[in-house]
Design a protein around this motif. Structure first.
Motif, mmCIF file in Angstrom:
data_model
loop_
_atom_site.group_PDB
_atom_site.id
_atom_site.type_symbol
_atom_site.label_atom_id
_atom_site.label_comp_id
_atom_site.label_asym_id
_atom_site.label_seq_id
_atom_site.Cartn_x
_atom_site.Cartn_y
_atom_site.Cartn_z
ATOM 1 N N ALA A 14 66.915 30.439 35.265
ATOM 2 C CA ALA A 14 67.144 29.702 34.021
ATOM 3 C C ALA A 14 66.482 30.366 32.821
ATOM 4 O O ALA A 14 66.984 30.268 31.701
ATOM 5 C CB ALA A 14 66.640 28.268 34.155
ATOM 6 N N VAL A 15 65.343 31.025 33.014
ATOM 7 C CA VAL A 15 64.652 31.689 31.906
ATOM 8 C C VAL A 15 65.383 32.987 31.602
ATOM 9 O O VAL A 15 65.450 33.889 32.441
ATOM 10 C CB VAL A 15 63.177 31.960 32.235
ATOM 11 C CG1 VAL A 15 62.506 32.706 31.078
ATOM 12 C CG2 VAL A 15 62.440 30.660 32.537
ATOM 13 N N ARG A 16 65.944 33.078 30.395
ATOM 14 C CA ARG A 16 66.788 34.230 30.069
ATOM 15 C C ARG A 16 66.214 35.117 28.969
ATOM 16 O O ARG A 16 66.530 36.297 28.903
ATOM 17 C CB ARG A 16 68.196 33.759 29.682
ATOM 18 C CG ARG A 16 69.216 34.875 29.619
ATOM 19 C CD ARG A 16 70.633 34.359 29.714
ATOM 20 N NE ARG A 16 71.002 33.978 31.072
ATOM 21 C CZ ARG A 16 71.478 34.815 31.982
ATOM 22 N NH1 ARG A 16 71.625 36.106 31.697
ATOM 23 N NH2 ARG A 16 71.812 34.381 33.176
ATOM 24 N N MET A 17 65.341 34.582 28.097
ATOM 25 C CA MET A 17 64.797 35.400 27.014
ATOM 26 C C MET A 17 63.432 34.865 26.595
ATOM 27 O O MET A 17 63.210 33.657 26.585
ATOM 28 C CB MET A 17 65.752 35.433 25.819
ATOM 29 C CG MET A 17 65.308 36.372 24.696
ATOM 30 S SD MET A 17 66.659 36.800 23.550
ATOM 31 C CE MET A 17 66.814 35.277 22.621
ATOM 32 N N VAL A 18 62.546 35.785 26.240
ATOM 33 C CA VAL A 18 61.218 35.438 25.727
ATOM 34 C C VAL A 18 60.955 36.302 24.506
ATOM 35 O O VAL A 18 61.092 37.535 24.564
ATOM 36 C CB VAL A 18 60.115 35.666 26.785
ATOM 37 C CG1 VAL A 18 58.734 35.391 26.178
ATOM 38 C CG2 VAL A 18 60.351 34.806 28.017
ATOM 39 N N THR A 19 60.580 35.655 23.392
ATOM 40 C CA THR A 19 60.206 36.383 22.178
ATOM 41 C C THR A 19 58.697 36.496 22.110
ATOM 42 O O THR A 19 57.976 35.498 22.278
ATOM 43 C CB THR A 19 60.722 35.661 20.924
ATOM 44 O OG1 THR A 19 62.148 35.679 20.917
ATOM 45 C CG2 THR A 19 60.221 36.335 19.657
ATOM 46 N N LEU A 20 58.215 37.711 21.850
ATOM 47 C CA LEU A 20 56.771 37.923 21.727
ATOM 48 C C LEU A 20 56.482 38.992 20.670
ATOM 49 O O LEU A 20 57.376 39.714 20.232
ATOM 50 C CB LEU A 20 56.160 38.306 23.076
ATOM 51 C CG LEU A 20 56.829 39.358 23.958
ATOM 52 C CD1 LEU A 20 56.655 40.744 23.394
ATOM 53 C CD2 LEU A 20 56.269 39.304 25.362
ATOM 54 N N ALA A 21 55.213 39.047 20.262
ATOM 55 C CA ALA A 21 54.753 40.042 19.292
ATOM 56 C C ALA A 21 54.126 41.199 20.055
ATOM 57 O O ALA A 21 53.167 41.002 20.804
ATOM 58 C CB ALA A 21 53.736 39.423 18.339
ATOM 59 N N PRO A 22 54.648 42.417 19.892
ATOM 60 C CA PRO A 22 54.187 43.526 20.731
ATOM 61 C C PRO A 22 52.768 43.975 20.477
ATOM 62 O O PRO A 22 52.185 44.687 21.305
ATOM 63 C CB PRO A 22 55.179 44.651 20.399
ATOM 64 C CG PRO A 22 55.756 44.298 19.087
ATOM 65 C CD PRO A 22 55.768 42.804 19.030
ATOM 66 N N GLU A 23 52.170 43.558 19.351
ATOM 67 C CA GLU A 23 50.800 43.986 19.078
ATOM 68 C C GLU A 23 49.756 43.141 19.792
ATOM 69 O O GLU A 23 48.568 43.501 19.828
ATOM 70 C CB GLU A 23 50.530 43.970 17.566
ATOM 71 C CG GLU A 23 50.452 42.599 16.910
ATOM 72 C CD GLU A 23 51.803 42.077 16.446
ATOM 73 O OE1 GLU A 23 51.825 41.262 15.509
ATOM 74 O OE2 GLU A 23 52.830 42.488 17.036
ATOM 75 N N ARG A 24 50.162 42.020 20.368
ATOM 76 C CA ARG A 24 49.188 41.177 21.067
ATOM 77 C C ARG A 24 48.778 41.830 22.385
ATOM 78 O O ARG A 24 49.555 42.541 23.035
ATOM 79 C CB ARG A 24 49.770 39.788 21.324
ATOM 80 C CG ARG A 24 50.033 38.998 20.048
ATOM 81 C CD ARG A 24 49.893 37.517 20.265
ATOM 82 N NE ARG A 24 48.511 37.123 20.464
ATOM 83 C CZ ARG A 24 47.924 36.095 19.819
ATOM 84 N NH1 ARG A 24 48.593 35.377 18.924
ATOM 85 N NH2 ARG A 24 46.659 35.782 20.075
ATOM 86 N N ALA A 25 47.526 41.578 22.784
ATOM 87 C CA ALA A 25 46.991 42.161 24.017
ATOM 88 C C ALA A 25 47.843 41.735 25.203
ATOM 89 O O ALA A 25 48.139 40.550 25.373
ATOM 90 C CB ALA A 25 45.545 41.720 24.215
ATOM 91 N N GLU B 112 60.676 31.073 22.444
ATOM 92 C CA GLU B 112 60.275 31.761 21.220
ATOM 93 C C GLU B 112 58.784 31.481 21.028
ATOM 94 O O GLU B 112 58.386 30.527 20.379
ATOM 95 C CB GLU B 112 61.083 31.269 20.017
ATOM 96 C CG GLU B 112 60.798 32.088 18.759
ATOM 97 C CD GLU B 112 61.531 31.567 17.541
ATOM 98 O OE1 GLU B 112 61.508 32.262 16.516
ATOM 99 O OE2 GLU B 112 62.126 30.468 17.610
ATOM 100 N N GLY B 113 57.974 32.324 21.623
ATOM 101 C CA GLY B 113 56.547 32.076 21.645
ATOM 102 C C GLY B 113 56.143 31.515 23.001
ATOM 103 O O GLY B 113 56.972 31.343 23.882
ATOM 104 N N PRO B 114 54.856 31.296 23.167
ATOM 105 C CA PRO B 114 53.795 31.230 22.161
ATOM 106 C C PRO B 114 53.061 32.544 21.918
ATOM 107 O O PRO B 114 52.018 32.554 21.261
ATOM 108 C CB PRO B 114 52.841 30.201 22.781
ATOM 109 C CG PRO B 114 52.947 30.485 24.260
ATOM 110 C CD PRO B 114 54.382 30.878 24.502
ATOM 111 N N TYR B 115 53.609 33.643 22.412
ATOM 112 C CA TYR B 115 52.893 34.921 22.366
ATOM 113 C C TYR B 115 53.220 35.668 21.072
ATOM 114 O O TYR B 115 53.767 36.780 21.106
ATOM 115 C CB TYR B 115 53.261 35.743 23.595
ATOM 116 C CG TYR B 115 53.256 34.941 24.886
ATOM 117 C CD1 TYR B 115 52.129 34.224 25.282
ATOM 118 C CD2 TYR B 115 54.385 34.889 25.708
ATOM 119 C CE1 TYR B 115 52.125 33.482 26.457
ATOM 120 C CE2 TYR B 115 54.391 34.151 26.891
ATOM 121 C CZ TYR B 115 53.252 33.450 27.253
ATOM 122 O OH TYR B 115 53.246 32.717 28.423
#
Length: 369
Positions: free
Chosen positions: A152-163, A117-120
């Motif tokens: 092992a990495v199954r999900m990543v949360t990010l903000a779509p407005e970031r470059a 969850e982040g850091p993006y």
């Protein structure tokens, strides 16, 4: 040898009030009506928590495998038979170390995977995330983490407005990693673009997001409207008013809404001082808040309590069970293995009394006692 568990069986299509789950080894062999059963307990699928940071005094956020094992064991006692270990925004070195440390636990089956969850994430909507660690998505970092995790990495949360966010989403989905939208100040069209690029989960809908406005619907409306997006909901009465919980469920349906805990280490523990991602947290009356600004800092929720709260809010038990197991399992790509009482799936189930309190938990055909 076939084991039979009798009671009121909650299946993906409804309730078999005189039912039986037949188990052969670690698999469900059959689910059927069993007319001789009278007034049995509720038999529901083992819960699937796709968003939790810890519990029982232990955290996933430091990358400590022993703490991760203890946190998973705590949630298992509350009926969570499948979970993702969620980290918070961190320096890349910690993300890398946690991936290496947790990958063996994923192979062992203690964890179903990692969720970064982040850091993006967006600084304006960082919530309890540490703003010092927020940055634009890096495909180089993600590529390395996926390689190190070897599944092992199954999900990543990010903000779509970031470059670079759309490029990162395409990379993740191409590697069969779930791209989730959260902690975002994105507009409606930016969110729709991220969904078109492959994002398929809304991280704790409403929380850490630009709010709905009638001239700028923002991310919430885009996520609720997208037929391929599963929206996480935290049913603790703190993150969401019950009216918003039931509203979102009525819009997207139980097949696109997933109950999550967003629990931190204080789940199941007394009020007092804790930490989340290196930030001081105080828990009072069961509510966790950052010391620095009072922002909600995860929850002290467990999935059995989440189920009880959702049902008390007016969501029918079969729908709430779907939201607590079947839908999140499908959202993270495990719907063919866990998440429902159905022949062929892993024998994960929870026995509940009529007040929906946990009586027994089975994982992989073995009772937890």
């Amino acid at each position: 040898m076939t084991l039979r568990v009798n009671g009121k069986v909650v299946t993906p299509t409804g309730v078999i009030r005189q039912g039986c789950v037949e188990i052969d080894g670690d698999r469900i062999r059959a689910v059927a009506e069993y007319p001789s059963v009278r007034d049995g307990h509720w038999i529901v699928p083992g819960f699937v928590d796709m968003h939790t940071h810890g519990g029982g005094g232990h955290t996933f956020t430091t990358g400590d495998p022993d703490a991760a094992r203890q946190a998973a064991a705590f949630h298992l006692r509350h009926g969570t038979t499948t979970l993702l270990a969620s980290l918070v925004s961190s320096p890349y070195e910690l993300m890398r170390a946690a991936t290496v440390a947790f990958a063996p636990l994923v192979r062992e089956g203690v964890l179903a995977g990692l969720h970064f969850e982040g850091p993006y994430l967006a600084t304006a909507r960082c919530g309890a995330q540490n703003p010092e660690h927020l940055r634009d998505p890096s495909t180089a970092e993600l590529t390395e983490l996926i390689r190190l995790g070897d599944g092992a990495v199954r999900m990543v949360t990010l903000a779509p407005e970031r470059a670079g966010a759309l490029e990162a989403i395409r990379l993740l989905t191409g590697e069969r990693v779930v791209a989730a939208i959260g902690h975002t100040d994105a507009g409606h069209e930016q969110t729709r673009a991220a969904i078109a690029a492959g994002a398929s989960v809304g991280t704790h809908l409403f929380n850490g997001m630009r709010p709905v406005h009638h001239r700028e619907p923002g991310p919430v409306v885009a996520l609720l409207a997208a037929p391929n997006v599963v929206c996480e909901l935290i049913p603790d009465g703190v993150h969401l008013h019950d009216g918003m919980l039931t509203f979102a469920t009525s819009v997207a349906g139980p097949e696109r809404t997933a109950l999550v805990t967003d629990a931190m280490a204080a789940a199941g523990m007394p009020d007092g001082g804790y930490e989340l991602g290196g930030q001081a947290v105080t828990v009072a009356d069961g509510v966790a808040r950052l010391d620095r600004d009072g922002a909600i800092a995860g929850s002290t929720l467990t999935m059995d309590a989440a189920l009880r709260h959702a049902v008390a809010a007016g969501i029918a038990l079969p729908d709430a069970c779907r939201m607590a197991a079947t839908t999140p399992a499908r959202a993270i790509g495990l719907g063919d293995r866990v998440g429902a009482l159905r022949a062929g799936l892993r024998a994960d189930l929870v026995v509940l009394d009529d007040d929906l309190n946990v009586l027994r938990v089975m994982r992989g055909g073995t009772w937890l006692d």
